[in-house]
Motif scaffolding. Structure first.
Motif, mmCIF file in Angstrom:
data_model
loop_
_atom_site.group_PDB
_atom_site.id
_atom_site.type_symbol
_atom_site.label_atom_id
_atom_site.label_comp_id
_atom_site.label_asym_id
_atom_site.label_seq_id
_atom_site.Cartn_x
_atom_site.Cartn_y
_atom_site.Cartn_z
ATOM 1 N N TYR A 93 1.113 -1.439 0.225
ATOM 2 C CA TYR A 93 0.066 -0.122 0.243
ATOM 3 C C TYR A 93 1.045 0.929 0.459
ATOM 4 N N HIS A 94 0.445 2.298 -0.677
ATOM 5 C CA HIS A 94 1.173 3.401 -0.803
ATOM 6 C C HIS A 94 0.260 4.364 0.741
ATOM 7 N N GLY A 95 1.535 5.467 0.866
ATOM 8 C CA GLY A 95 0.649 6.231 1.931
ATOM 9 C C GLY A 95 1.561 6.002 3.214
ATOM 10 N N SER A 96 0.139 6.051 4.582
ATOM 11 C CA SER A 96 0.851 6.412 5.699
ATOM 12 C C SER A 96 -0.399 5.486 6.440
ATOM 13 N N ASN A 149 -6.200 3.616 6.172
ATOM 14 C CA ASN A 149 -4.997 3.502 4.773
ATOM 15 C C ASN A 149 -5.287 5.379 4.653
ATOM 16 N N HIS A 150 -4.083 6.265 4.766
ATOM 17 C CA HIS A 150 -4.615 7.630 4.462
ATOM 18 C C HIS A 150 -3.557 7.583 2.567
ATOM 19 N N VAL A 151 -4.407 7.664 2.208
ATOM 20 C CA VAL A 151 -3.226 7.590 1.042
ATOM 21 C C VAL A 151 -3.339 8.830 -0.346
ATOM 22 N N PRO A 152 -2.936 9.485 -1.293
ATOM 23 C CA PRO A 152 -2.921 9.912 -2.252
ATOM 24 C C PRO A 152 -3.973 9.677 -3.036
ATOM 25 N N ILE A 153 -5.034 10.640 -3.620
ATOM 26 C CA ILE A 153 -5.863 10.191 -4.099
ATOM 27 C C ILE A 153 -5.871 9.422 -5.129
ATOM 28 N N GLU A 154 -4.805 10.376 -5.993
ATOM 29 C CA GLU A 154 -4.253 9.033 -7.372
ATOM 30 C C GLU A 154 -3.620 7.693 -6.931
ATOM 31 N N ASP A 155 -2.831 7.990 -5.924
ATOM 32 C CA ASP A 155 -2.329 6.441 -5.572
ATOM 33 C C ASP A 155 -3.653 5.451 -5.010
ATOM 34 N N TYR A 156 -4.724 5.587 -4.588
ATOM 35 C CA TYR A 156 -5.969 5.494 -4.469
ATOM 36 C C TYR A 156 -6.846 4.763 -5.957
ATOM 37 N N LEU A 157 -6.524 5.953 -6.868
ATOM 38 C CA LEU A 157 -7.024 4.972 -7.550
ATOM 39 C C LEU A 157 -6.676 4.403 -8.612
ATOM 40 N N LYS A 158 -5.323 4.166 -8.565
ATOM 41 C CA LYS A 158 -4.339 2.906 -9.118
ATOM 42 C C LYS A 158 -4.877 1.510 -8.344
ATOM 43 N N GLY A 159 -5.522 2.504 -6.881
ATOM 44 C CA GLY A 159 -5.865 0.669 -6.630
ATOM 45 C C GLY A 159 -7.318 0.364 -6.492
ATOM 46 N N VAL A 160 -8.245 1.259 -7.054
ATOM 47 C CA VAL A 160 -8.791 0.866 -7.259
ATOM 48 C C VAL A 160 -9.643 0.423 -8.342
ATOM 49 N N VAL A 161 -9.395 1.357 -9.605
ATOM 50 C CA VAL A 161 -9.627 1.077 -11.746
ATOM 51 C C VAL A 161 -9.364 0.000 -11.463
ATOM 52 N N PRO A 162 -8.365 -1.388 -11.942
ATOM 53 C CA PRO A 162 -8.640 -2.704 -12.292
ATOM 54 C C PRO A 162 -9.220 -3.167 -10.913
ATOM 55 N N MET A 163 -9.521 -2.943 -10.200
ATOM 56 C CA MET A 163 -9.678 -3.558 -9.080
ATOM 57 C C MET A 163 -11.876 -3.811 -9.625
#
Length: 689
Positions: free
Chosen positions: A112-115, A129-143
């Motif tokens: 995971y990215h972030g803190s 998980n506190h994660v930058p929104i663009e990094d969060y999206l990279k874990g959302v879209v392929p799911m």
């Protein structure tokens, strides 16, 4: 029927792109999401941590170094930290942050990215998980969408997911389907590319970020949010319309009404046969058992013998069922009557929200609320439906087909979220901003106006720069039937184009617009037109009102002879409006709406139904209906509300002496009553009317 006056009725949406503009946008790249990890982590009391970079605590001390492995265990309600067998300390909560932004922290093997904030909740480790929104999206879209799908579909999903995330940014969400499925840093280069190419772009309506709902398949027709989730008003950027590109995913439920035949079994000696008999169904019945265990039969051994009732009703204008009924007959091991014989249990749910029945059956069993057909005989129940999910907003399979047919992600989003604008909310200066409008007075003033006298449609639009413009009209089969504008040089500002429709028939048409500036940048748009020749006002007939005092709702049923926008007002005997059902689109045919009169006093009421069609031809009808509630006063010092009219039934609430309640019905020596949100049964002798 006689002939109707000649005229036009048009339903449409317009997609338009404005050319690039210069100027800075407020930097929001550091915006983060706060995500509770539940989907992958689950309920655990121990988690292994590894890191690709150093992580420090809130006090600045290094907690874990790159390449190290540590473990968190729950001990006495707190977090115990171990490095190998060495216990480093115990914490009520633990907050760790990467020293460098590119570091990854893996939890039980998933990076995971972030803190992170680690706490203990209900005896389990709870990571946030506190994660930058663009990094969060990279874990959302392929799911949420297969990474092998067309790039334009992936971009549409990326913008929808970013919009949904930004709309929910101020709250704590989780990584399940309740929000968006989030898989951490295990992304894919193709979805990463789609996210990067649309970086910072979100959908807005009237300057506000929208609620960008999406589902797998809408079954061929999009749905209003208010038809799926009660308690909310219809959103202006969602609509009910046919989606020719959705593959109409089909699903079917078949269920034997009798699951187990115990006619030859000795119910006084269940131990002799209990483990040897099994229900016929192996997919739905386990879900029904799980629901029973969550609702009064926790940790009990259950045999479901019959499912005599399973049905859905009260379809809204989009064709989706909103109500459902089910009956379960079952035995619980250990629940016996006075003679020692197993006592049959029964659960009957009648006209409850369809979402409750779907939750009992399982979302993967009943894939949507779009029920196409139901059949029931003496032995089996069969239900067929279309779609997968709620059908509101973007259809993921529809987006895939549209992308494969040549549509851009802007065009895809324009269809599923009309009345919106794609805005670059953060990042560097915008490359492109797209405006999308549906018959609304927005900043670029684009609309289509029918003129049934002149037999023409005028299309108004606005350019942000001088451009060469072309406009073509195509029929439902893709053939060009008119070219109102052909490569015409136009100045920036407002313009109109006229399409003469005297030589074409009713049906679907598409206006395709392109505008190219001096630098070769091209803006494109489409306008879907449903052309009909009708100037008569809609007719509303067969208005019926039916009061249901058990739910405290009035069902207002009526027949409308053409697709129209309807609004319903309820007035009391003094003419005061006491209820308003907001205007929305209804399909022709038999329709109905419900009004909740739970907080309304008795009296005579008037319902006014107003309708106007696409040609803005209005009509209205009214009728009257009475509301007569029966109230009672509790005479017992303490009175239990029972789930059923039976002294041994489960108690669902308590009433006290002199409390007032509403009497809904009488069943033998019992009253069915309502107090607040609770509905159940009490003995008649303890209530005074």
């Amino acid at each position: 029927m006689g002939s109707l006056p000649k005229g036009l009725l048009i339903t449409f949406f317009i997609i338009f792109a404005i050319f690039p503009t210069n100027g800075a946008i407020a930097a929001k790249d550091n915006a983060t999401m706060e995500v509770k990890l539940k989907n992958y982590i689950g309920n655990i009391t121990s988690v292994k941590l590894t890191a690709t970079g150093d992580y420090q605590t809130s006090g600045g001390e290094i907690f874990i170094k790159a390449g190290e492995e540590m473990k968190l265990n729950v001990e006495s309600g707190k977090l115990a930290v171990y490095k190998g067998s060495l216990k480093l300390g115990i914490f009520a909560l633990l907050n760790i942050t990467p020293v460098k932004d590119d570091a990854l922290l893996s939890l039980n093997g998933r990076p995971y990215h972030g803190s992170f904030l680690f706490t203990v909740a209900e005896g389990y480790i709870q990571p946030i998980n506190h994660v930058p929104i663009e990094d969060y999206l990279k874990g959302v879209v392929p799911m949420e969408m297969p990474a092998l799908w067309h790039p334009e579909a992936l971009k549409a999903q990326a913008v929808a997911a970013r919009t949904y995330a930004t709309h929910h940014q101020s709250r704590l969400i989780d990584d399940t389907i309740s929000y968006q499925v989030y898989g951490g840093a295990e992304g894919d280069s193709r979805t990463d590319s789609a996210i990067e190419q649309t970086a910072g772009m979100v959908l807005k309506h009237d300057g506000e970020i929208i609620e960008a709902f999406f589902s797998s398949s809408n079954g061929g027709v999009t749905e209003l949010n208010s038809n799926v989730w009660s308690g909310g008003n219809p959103l202006a950027y969602l609509s009910i319309k046919q989606d020719a590109y959705d593959p109409k995913t089909k699903w079917m439920i078949t269920l034997d009404k009798q699951q187990i035949d115990l006619s030859t079994k000795d119910l006084t000696k269940p131990d002799k046969w209990w483990t040897s008999v099994q229900e016929k169904d192996k997919t739905i019945v386990p879900n029904l058992k799980a629901w029973l265990k969550r609702n009064g039969y926790k940790n009990r051994d259950i045999k479901i013998t019959k499912v005599p009732v399973l049905s859905f009703s009260d379809k809204k204008t989009g064709g989706r069922a909103t109500k459902g009924s089910i009956q379960l007959n079952f035995y619980v091991r250990g629940l016996v009557d006075k003679s020692g014989k197993l006592s049959e249990q029964k659960v009957e749910l009648t006209n409850v929200p369809a979402s409750k029945i779907r939750g009992m059956l399982g979302r993967d069993v009943m894939k949507s609320y779009l029920v196409d057909d139901m059949a029931s005989d003496s032995s089996r129940i069969a239900i067929e439906g279309s779609g997968y999910g709620h059908g509101v907003g973007l259809s993921q399979f529809g987006a895939k087909t549209r992308a494969e047919s040549g549509q851009t992600y802007q065009e895809i989003l324009a269809f599923y979220y009309p009345n919106t604008a794609i805005i670059k909310e953060y990042g560097e200066a915008p490359e492109v901003t797209e405006e999308v409008h549906t018959n609304s007075e927005a900043s670029i003033m684009m609309k289509a106006n029918p003129d049934h006298v002149k037999d023409q449609v005028t299309i108004a639009y606005s350019l942000k720069e001088d451009a060469a413009v072309s406009l073509m009209i195509k029929d439902g089969e893709g053939r060009t039937v008119a070219t109102p504008i052909s490569n015409q040089s136009l100045k920036k500002g407002s313009h109109t184009a006229v399409w003469k429709v005297s030589d074409v028939g009713d049906g679907p048409y598409t206006a395709a617009v392109s505008a190219r500036d001096r630098s070769g940048n091209e803006a494109r748009g489409t306008l879907e037109i449903d052309l009909r020749k009708d100037t008569s006002a809609p007719m509303i007939t067969d208005v019926e009102t039916t009061g249901d005092y058990s739910t405290e709702k009035v069902n207002i049923a009526f027949t409308i002879n053409e697709d129209s926008k309807l609004a319903v007002e309820i007035k009391n005997s003094k003419g005061k409006v006491v209820g308003v059902l907001a205007e929305r689109q209804f399909s022709k045919g038999r329709q109905s709406v419900n009004w909740d009169f739970g907080n309304i006093s008795d009296g005579m009421f008037t319902v006014l139904i107003s309708a106007k069609d696409g040609g803005v031809n209005p009509n209205a009808v009214s009728t009257q209906f009475p509301i007569r509630k029966t109230t009672g006063i509790v005479t017992a010092s303490e009175l239990l509300i029972k789930e059923k009219a039976n002294p041994t039934a489960i108690s669902i609430g308590t009433l006290y002496e002199d409390q007032a309640l509403t009497i809904l019905a009488q069943q033998g020596e019992w009253y069915k009553v309502k107090k607040g949100s609770q509905v159940g049964f009490v003995p008649k002798k303890h209530v005074k009317k």
